[in-house]
Design a protein around this motif. Structure first.
Motif, PDB file in Angstrom:
ATOM      1  N   HIS A   1     -25.344 -34.085 -77.983  1.00  0.00           N
ATOM      2  CA  HIS A   1     -26.354 -33.018 -78.039  1.00  0.00           C
ATOM      3  C   HIS A   1     -25.718 -31.780 -78.662  1.00  0.00           C
ATOM      4  CE1 HIS A   1     -29.919 -30.826 -75.987  1.00  0.00           C
ATOM      5  NE2 HIS A   1     -29.498 -30.173 -77.035  1.00  0.00           N
TER       6      HIS A   1
ATOM      7  N   GLY B   1     -28.760 -23.787 -72.269  1.00  0.00           N
ATOM      8  CA  GLY B   1     -29.729 -24.857 -72.494  1.00  0.00           C
ATOM      9  C   GLY B   1     -31.036 -24.607 -71.779  1.00  0.00           C
ATOM     10  N   SER B   2     -30.985 -23.950 -70.648  1.00  0.00           N
ATOM     11  CA  SER B   2     -32.146 -23.497 -69.872  1.00  0.00           C
ATOM     12  C   SER B   2     -31.675 -22.257 -69.129  1.00  0.00           C
ATOM     13  CB  SER B   2     -32.591 -24.540 -68.849  1.00  0.00           C
ATOM     14  OG  SER B   2     -33.200 -25.633 -69.485  1.00  0.00           O
ATOM     15  N   ALA B   3     -32.625 -21.491 -68.643  1.00  0.00           N
ATOM     16  CA  ALA B   3     -32.238 -20.252 -67.959  1.00  0.00           C
ATOM     17  C   ALA B   3     -31.478 -20.562 -66.678  1.00  0.00           C
ATOM     18  CB  ALA B   3     -33.488 -19.445 -67.642  1.00  0.00           C
TER      19      ALA B   3
ATOM     20  N   HIS C   1     -23.872 -16.805 -69.126  1.00  0.00           N
ATOM     21  CA  HIS C   1     -25.144 -17.447 -69.447  1.00  0.00           C
ATOM     22  C   HIS C   1     -25.311 -17.395 -70.957  1.00  0.00           C
ATOM     23  CE1 HIS C   1     -29.818 -17.264 -68.758  1.00  0.00           C
ATOM     24  NE2 HIS C   1     -29.425 -18.408 -69.273  1.00  0.00           N
ATOM     25  N   GLY C   2     -25.548 -18.554 -71.568  1.00  0.00           N
ATOM     26  CA  GLY C   2     -25.690 -18.592 -73.020  1.00  0.00           C
ATOM     27  C   GLY C   2     -27.047 -19.107 -73.432  1.00  0.00           C
TER      28      GLY C   2
ATOM     29  N   GLY D   1     -29.066 -20.695 -77.028  1.00  0.00           N
ATOM     30  CA  GLY D   1     -28.863 -21.154 -78.399  1.00  0.00           C
ATOM     31  C   GLY D   1     -29.800 -22.294 -78.695  1.00  0.00           C
TER      32      GLY D   1
ATOM     33  N   THR E   1     -30.177 -26.180 -81.186  1.00  0.00           N
ATOM     34  CA  THR E   1     -29.615 -27.167 -82.100  1.00  0.00           C
ATOM     35  C   THR E   1     -29.560 -26.583 -83.514  1.00  0.00           C
ATOM     36  OG1 THR E   1     -30.606 -28.895 -80.750  1.00  0.00           O
ATOM     37  CG2 THR E   1     -29.955 -29.514 -82.977  1.00  0.00           C
TER      38      THR E   1
ATOM     39  N   GLN F   1     -30.338 -13.681 -71.101  1.00  0.00           N
ATOM     40  CA  GLN F   1     -29.728 -14.704 -71.954  1.00  0.00           C
ATOM     41  C   GLN F   1     -28.562 -14.170 -72.782  1.00  0.00           C
ATOM     42  OE1 GLN F   1     -32.892 -14.890 -71.019  1.00  0.00           O
ATOM     43  NE2 GLN F   1     -33.072 -17.019 -70.408  1.00  0.00           N
TER      44      GLN F   1
ATOM     45  N   ASP G   1     -39.176 -19.440 -79.310  1.00  0.00           N
ATOM     46  CA  ASP G   1     -38.988 -18.785 -78.008  1.00  0.00           C
ATOM     47  C   ASP G   1     -39.646 -17.413 -78.066  1.00  0.00           C
ATOM     48  OD1 ASP G   1     -37.537 -20.788 -76.740  1.00  0.00           O
ATOM     49  OD2 ASP G   1     -35.639 -20.094 -77.581  1.00  0.00           O
TER      50      ASP G   1
ATOM     51  N   LYS H   1     -43.380 -23.211 -78.470  1.00  0.00           N
ATOM     52  CA  LYS H   1     -43.337 -24.644 -78.747  1.00  0.00           C
ATOM     53  C   LYS H   1     -43.805 -25.427 -77.517  1.00  0.00           C
ATOM     54  CE  LYS H   1     -38.373 -23.947 -78.413  1.00  0.00           C
ATOM     55  NZ  LYS H   1     -37.179 -23.669 -79.183  1.00  0.00           N
TER      56      LYS H   1
ATOM     57  N   LYS I   1     -38.625 -28.766 -70.924  1.00  0.00           N
ATOM     58  CA  LYS I   1     -37.190 -29.064 -70.946  1.00  0.00           C
ATOM     59  C   LYS I   1     -36.723 -29.497 -69.565  1.00  0.00           C
ATOM     60  CE  LYS I   1     -33.223 -27.826 -73.586  1.00  0.00           C
ATOM     61  NZ  LYS I   1     -32.435 -26.811 -74.269  1.00  0.00           N
TER      62      LYS I   1
ATOM     63  N   TRP J   1     -35.655 -32.766 -73.918  1.00  0.00           N
ATOM     64  CA  TRP J   1     -37.022 -32.364 -74.249  1.00  0.00           C
ATOM     65  C   TRP J   1     -38.054 -33.445 -73.983  1.00  0.00           C
ATOM     66  CZ3 TRP J   1     -37.679 -27.444 -74.772  1.00  0.00           C
ATOM     67  CH2 TRP J   1     -36.731 -26.640 -75.397  1.00  0.00           C
TER      68      TRP J   1
HETATM   69  P1  AMP Z   1     -31.837 -27.343 -77.893  1.00  0.00           P
HETATM   70  O1  AMP Z   1     -32.038 -27.215 -79.347  1.00  0.00           O
HETATM   71  O2  AMP Z   1     -32.230 -28.676 -77.357  1.00  0.00           O
HETATM   72  O3  AMP Z   1     -30.461 -26.942 -77.489  1.00  0.00           O
HETATM   73  O4  AMP Z   1     -32.839 -26.343 -77.174  1.00  0.00           O
HETATM   74  C1  AMP Z   1     -32.934 -25.001 -77.544  1.00  0.00           C
HETATM   75  C2  AMP Z   1     -34.000 -24.351 -76.723  1.00  0.00           C
HETATM   76  O5  AMP Z   1     -33.680 -24.453 -75.327  1.00  0.00           O
HETATM   77  C3  AMP Z   1     -34.196 -22.885 -76.972  1.00  0.00           C
HETATM   78  O6  AMP Z   1     -35.016 -22.626 -78.097  1.00  0.00           O
HETATM   79  C4  AMP Z   1     -34.854 -22.444 -75.666  1.00  0.00           C
HETATM   80  O7  AMP Z   1     -36.220 -22.768 -75.631  1.00  0.00           O
HETATM   81  C5  AMP Z   1     -34.140 -23.307 -74.640  1.00  0.00           C
HETATM   82  N1  AMP Z   1     -32.967 -22.597 -74.108  1.00  0.00           N
HETATM   83  C6  AMP Z   1     -31.674 -22.741 -74.461  1.00  0.00           C
HETATM   84  N2  AMP Z   1     -30.882 -21.948 -73.726  1.00  0.00           N
HETATM   85  C7  AMP Z   1     -31.689 -21.262 -72.886  1.00  0.00           C
HETATM   86  C8  AMP Z   1     -31.470 -20.261 -71.883  1.00  0.00           C
HETATM   87  N3  AMP Z   1     -30.260 -19.832 -71.577  1.00  0.00           N
HETATM   88  N4  AMP Z   1     -32.562 -19.767 -71.243  1.00  0.00           N
HETATM   89  C9  AMP Z   1     -33.804 -20.209 -71.536  1.00  0.00           C
HETATM   90  N5  AMP Z   1     -34.064 -21.145 -72.460  1.00  0.00           N
HETATM   91  C10 AMP Z   1     -33.023 -21.678 -73.130  1.00  0.00           C
END
Ligand code: AMP
Length: 549
Positions: A236, A308-310, A329-330, A332, A334, A364, A425, A442, A446, A451
């Motif tokens: 991933h 990846g999520s909050a 907390h990060g 980002g 793909t 974030q 987002d 979108k 998650k 997804w």
């Molecule tokens: P992915 O490309 O699968 O890594 O997913 C990216 C998406 O995950 C972002 O556009 C957000 O919607 C969500 N995401 C990633 N990190 C966070 C975070 N720290 N808080 C909330 N949503 C996040």
């Protein structure tokens, strides 16, 4: 071109991924990579030894017929062989396509064929999956099982090779070719809101820059004195860049293989003195449960990166206050290689009361160097970074995609008029640069970092003759962060039960996509264009408690 400027006199040396592992071998030869093999035992070696095997593997790939530009797929856990594949494939100018083994059957078939993978490297674990999906594999694709001869499975798969035999007897040196730094090096598909996944095609330049930019962040884990553990999978989005950051920084790397449950992670971290671990909130719940059970943290764990999520505020608090583990907390994507922002506090922020620091850390984070952020309204007009205005977040930078691999419609939709990438987002940005993600445009749920397409689920449900209209939204879940909630308007006169809807869907979607609950309503809210207003629905069901929660 700006009038009057003059060219600099510096060499045009390409930024290539091979330089990262060469640097690691030269500068940090004794840093270790430890990995849990699918065969069960632990494997350990140094960067110097890893480098020798990467060279052997590169020769093996050439012997298999891999040439520059060939797409080579991997279907594997986090382990040393997967790490070697990253460098060997990319070093010779081929493209490393990491495949997510959890993809639903149709998406799995799509990505292998869309990428036109010629070779696939698989862990032993996934051989049965490949056997079951044999008809979906691109014709003529060779399969290499990542094991030694003694563990090679009995299998009817054609063109099956053994990883260790591919390396055996090959030279331990490789003259890495030089080529344009904009050459593709890696490919990772991300879920579309509907239909097929979309491929982010990284370049050598973007990968090296992303590593340098991330290393530049004030994180405690990028030193030869640190040992980090990527729980985030190598399949991933490049394990958030860690396989590249490791040899660059000399940090030791501990790879958990398939052992991602709390007790396994705890033991490995404890035994190997892991100081920093990276992953999505769901995996930390398991680790925290084990820590509570044992009444202590893994002995050296000082830092956790959650993304990846909050990150739930309660998790932040437990890590920091109960165990003294600092959390970053990060955020980002793909499409961003992936790091966009990191919750690193400035010294004056660290002097704030604890509660205030926790509040800041739950955001974030602030943009990483090399990433520009903007928020815009529905007409694309920029909104102020005042912590109040909320708009769609768009990004720009040398590590952000400018479109998708061989997918013009998706590419056109992703880039705005100013050339920025639309993240999907919805956020606000404070005057001191903290990003607050509040929603997403979108249509995706998650769950545990993976997804689920709301639209695909809705389409599957709409095939039920007794469903007049339906919508899927994400409902909060304490373990998976989000789970799908299906909201149904039954057809006139229908006598529909939740179980019947779930039974119907069971035959049509992956098991882990099944909604956690089905709610029946008389009507759904619609916007001006007649579309279901997910915004209104999400507000209506904001406090909905799932029966699985
Ligand atoms: P992915 O490309 O699968 O890594 O997913 C990216 C998406 O995950 C972002 O556009 C957000 O919607 C969500 N995401 C990633 N990190 C966070 C975070 N720290 N808080 C909330 N949503 C996040």
């Amino acid at each position: 071109m700006l009038q009057g400027v003059i060219p600099g006199r510096m060499m045009q040396r390409p930024l290539l991924v091979s330089s990262l592992i060469e640097y690691g071998k030269d500068f940090h030869p004794n840093s270790e990579i430890v990995s849990r093999r699918v065969e069960g035992d632990l494997h350990r070696y140094t960067y110097a030894a890893a480098y020798r095997r990467v060279c052997q593997l590169a020769h093996g790939l050439v012997a298999l017929g891999v040439t520059p530009g060939t797409r080579v797929a991997t279907l594997a856990w986090n382990n040393h062989r997967h790490f070697e594949l990253y460098y060997a494939i990319q070093g010779i100018g081929a493209v490393c396509h990491t495949v997510n083994p959890r993809l639903p059957v149709d998406q799995f078939k799509y990505v292998l064929n869309h990428a036109d993978d010629r070779v696939l490297f698989t862990d032993l674990t996934f051989v049965p999956l490949l056997e079951a999906r044999r008809a979906d594999l691109p014709p003529g694709m060779k399969i290499v099982v990542m094991t030694d001869r003694a563990h090679m499975p009995e299998s009817g798969l054609p063109d099956l090779f053994c990883f260790e035999e591919l390396l055996a007897g090959q030279a331990e040196h490789y003259d890495w070719p030089e080529f344009d730094e904009n050459t593709a090096c890696a490919l990772c598909y991300t879920s579309g809101t509907t239909g097929n996944p979309k491929g982010a095609l990284y370049s050598h330049r973007s990968m090296v820059l992303h590593s340098l930019f991330a290393r530049n962040a004030d994180l405690p884990c990028f030193t030869p004195r640190a040992k980090f553990l990527p729980v985030v999978p190598l399949f991933h989005v490049n394990a958030w860049g860690l396989p590249y950051l490791a040899p660059l920084s000399g940090a030791g790397m501990v790879m958990p293989g398939p052992g991602l449950d709390g007790p396994s992670l705890f033991k490995l971290m404890d035994d190997e003195a892991v100081s920093s671990a990276w992953g999505v909130p769901t995996v930390w719940l398991g680790l925290l449960a084990e820590m509570a059970q044992q009444g202590r943290k893994p002995k050296a764990l000082a830092h956790v990166l959650v993304g990846g999520s909050a990150v739930p505020p309660s998790m932040l608090r437990t890590f920091q206050e109960t165990y003294g583990i600092s959390v970053v907390h990060g955020w980002g994507m793909t499409e961003m290689s992936p790091v966009g922002s990191l919750g690193i506090l400035e010294p004056e922020m660290e002097a704030l009361p604890q509660e205030e620091q926790l509040r800041l850390k739950a955001y974030q984070g602030r943009r990483m160097f090399g990433v520009d952020l903007k928020i815009v309204d529905e007409d694309g007009a920029r909104l102020p970074h005042d912590g109040e205005a909320i708009g769609e977040l768009a990004v720009r930078g040398p590590c952000v995609v400018d479109g998708y691999f061989n997918d013009e419609p998706a590419s056109a939709a992703a880039i705005d008029d100013e050339g920025w990438f639309r993240t999907g987002d919805v956020a606000s940005i404070s005057p001191d640069g903290f990003l607050m993600i509040v929603d997403r445009t979108k249509d995706l749920v998650k769950s545990g970092g993976e997804w689920i397409s709301s639209i695909d689920l809705e389409n599957a449900a709409m095939a039920h003759p007794e469903i007049a209209e339906c919508a899927v939204i994400a409902a909060a879940h304490p373990k998976w962060d989000e789970r799908p909630l299906l909201i149904v308007v039954p057809a006139a006169g229908a006598d529909l039960a939740k179980e019947a809807v779930i039974d119907f869907l069971t035959a049509r979607v992956a098991k882990w996509w099944l909604p956690d609950d089905v709610v029946f309503v008389d009507e759904l809210p619609h916007g001006a264009t007649g579309k279901v207003s997910k915004l209104t629905l999400r507000a209506q069901f904001k406090d909905y408690v799932l029966p699985t929660a």
